[in-house]
Write a protein that holds these residues in place. Sequence first.
Motif, PDB file in Angstrom:
ATOM      1  N   MET A   1     -10.307   0.720   6.284  1.00 49.13           N
ATOM      2  CA  MET A   1     -10.117   1.645   5.160  1.00 49.13           C
ATOM      3  C   MET A   1     -11.447   2.257   4.725  1.00 49.13           C
ATOM      4  O   MET A   1     -11.533   3.456   4.449  1.00 49.13           O
ATOM      5  N   ASN A   2     -12.479   1.433   4.658  1.00 51.47           N
ATOM      6  CA  ASN A   2     -13.771   1.972   4.236  1.00 51.47           C
ATOM      7  C   ASN A   2     -14.331   2.967   5.239  1.00 51.47           C
ATOM      8  O   ASN A   2     -14.959   3.945   4.856  1.00 51.47           O
TER       9      ASN A   2
ATOM     10  N   ALA B   1      -0.483   3.520  -2.888  1.00 55.88           N
ATOM     11  CA  ALA B   1      -1.264   4.723  -2.592  1.00 55.88           C
ATOM     12  C   ALA B   1      -0.667   5.975  -3.241  1.00 55.88           C
ATOM     13  O   ALA B   1      -1.369   6.644  -4.010  1.00 55.88           O
TER      14      ALA B   1
ATOM     15  N   MET C   1       0.829  -1.213   0.000  1.00 56.99           N
ATOM     16  CA  MET C   1       0.000   0.000   0.000  1.00 56.99           C
ATOM     17  C   MET C   1       0.861   1.260   0.000  1.00 56.99           C
ATOM     18  O   MET C   1       0.505   2.273  -0.594  1.00 56.99           O
TER      19      MET C   1
ATOM     20  N   ILE D   1      -9.619   5.627  -1.743  1.00 52.52           N
ATOM     21  CA  ILE D   1      -9.535   4.622  -0.683  1.00 52.52           C
ATOM     22  C   ILE D   1     -10.302   3.361  -1.082  1.00 52.52           C
ATOM     23  O   ILE D   1      -9.828   2.243  -0.863  1.00 52.52           O
TER      24      ILE D   1
ATOM     25  N   SER E   1      -8.669  -0.285  -1.438  1.00 49.95           N
ATOM     26  CA  SER E   1      -9.104  -1.499  -0.745  1.00 49.95           C
ATOM     27  C   SER E   1      -9.371  -2.618  -1.740  1.00 49.95           C
ATOM     28  O   SER E   1      -9.323  -3.788  -1.394  1.00 49.95           O
TER      29      SER E   1
END
Lengths: 292, 273
Positions: free
Chosen positions: A277-278, A86, A82, A208, A212
Amino acid sequence: MRYIEQEKVVRRMNGRMIVNRIFQGLFMFATALALLALVILLYRIVSQGAGHLSLDFLINFASRFPAEAGIKAALVGSIWLMAVVAPTSMILGVGSAVYLEEYAKKGRITSFIQMNIANLAGVPSVVFGLLGLTIFVRTLALGNSVLAAGFTMSLLILPVIIVAAQEAIRSVPGELRDASYAMGATRWQTIVRIILPAAIAGILTGSILALSRAIGETAPLIVIGIPVIIQFLPAGVMDTFTALPMQIYDWSSRPQAEFQTVAAAGIIVLMVVLLFMNSVAVFIRNKFDKSY
Amino acid sequence: MNTATIKTKINVAKSIPTEQAVKESVYSTRQLNLWYGNNHALKNIDLEIEENEVTAIIGPSGCGKSTYLKTLNRMVELVPSVKTSGEIHYRGRNIFDANYGVEELRTRVGMVFQKPNPFPKSIYDNIAYGPRIHGIKNRKILDEIVEKSLRGAAIWDEVKDRLNENAYGISGGQQQRICIARTLAIEPDVILMDEPTSALDPISTLKIEELVQELKEQYSIIIVTHNMQQAARISDKTAFFLNGEVIEYDRTDTIFSNPADKRTEDYISGRFG
Ligand SMILES: Nc1ncnc2c1ncn2[C@@H]1O[C@H](COP(=O)(O)OP(=O)(O)O)[C@@H](O)[C@H]1O
Ligand SMILES: [Mg+2]
């Protein structure tokens, strides 16, 4: 003369109400069915894996013995992944979206690019894995490193981020741009000071959710040859690693029944990461969302 | 109406022995034409706009009022299909010159839009936006500009205790005065206003009309309005547009009491539009 006769309306009212209720019921049933499937899945996973969850599970490396198998390498590996995905995907994605929305002349070429981005979002992840294998692993000789995997995953979610960022940018009212330009602001100043701050909630939420997706993907990692069993942690982006979905896939494909429990525990860890993350995405949406 | 007649009219206006004679021209538009694709939206416009006056632009909707206003600060060029010909001289310089940057022009010429459009930022940051993009970082100077601009827009007393609140939280009329203050903050020479009161209630409208009267001491104001009474109340000169042409341009009292063109008379007496 009146076209709508009150008596007829009253006479037909019953039928309309019944149809209304039938459809309400159908839709509720559909929702309930989806929820039920989810609940059963959760129940199975949690009841199976909860027993194996412990601090040891989080801080142990993988092992031949189910009782000692831990998820440390995969959890840390996913975090490394990540850390590459990201920034790479967000910088490229937001940059492309800004270009397409604010700079590119609306014309055939732009709409052609636009169409292809939308199509890319539907390309199976295995194909991105093959692309990553050719470009990053072989041509650029990055091997099966965090960097190669990170770039591959970035490509995979790039279309989703571009589209989400474009939508967020497009929803910034034109009047705000006008106000900024009318005061002598340059395009760049308008983008940085007005458009991106107004679009940031949408951009982050979309990003995001895309990230995920990347954290749960297995296929591209398998294709580029990411190992499953690793007894060390990567020290840098050029080291190899393993990731949560790879580890889970490996455990669940083992013959011993005990490993199913380990796999379930791994799924719980992955789900917690995803939920986290959500909820960050939801939090950002609620916190920054502005109504114009 | 052809250009010769307009020129005569302007000369007539100028020859009136008032303070008029010393006023300088801020904008002089010469043979301006503008097309949106194939739509010929402005036709052979010739207009002289004078300093420290309120110039009203009236006419039925779709006649090109907003287009003309947006041409004066070249905002109209944000529409990709726009083509122009002719010249607009602002303080003696043709704004269409290749080396005249639009950013430079727009720091001299501010604009207030039809719908209040504050930024989704605090009141303070709204006003400080212009000075900041032009490089002012010193907090004390910014504080001064913010206060001066808000006072200039007659809204200081209403918002001085809530400068850090979001500008969306105040009424539409207040938002429009914030937008005027935001424009004052770039210390412009000319202020363009496109139907600034059409989205507001009568009381807010009155406040803005009074404000325009005060502002003309320091600024030249060009205001598009749909409302003829408003033009009559607040402007010194009025230009009547019809189908992309200037039909008549004269002192406001002349336009409203003794128009030269039959079409002006018809429009003013409410026969069309
Ligand atoms: N962005 C645009 N693109 C194409 N045509 C436009 C645009 N804006 C205005 N027009 C056209 O230009 C003409 C003048 O419009 P406008 O200046 O907005 O009139 P007004 O402000 O007097 O109501 C109209 O025919 C309108 O359809
Ligand atoms: Mg208009």
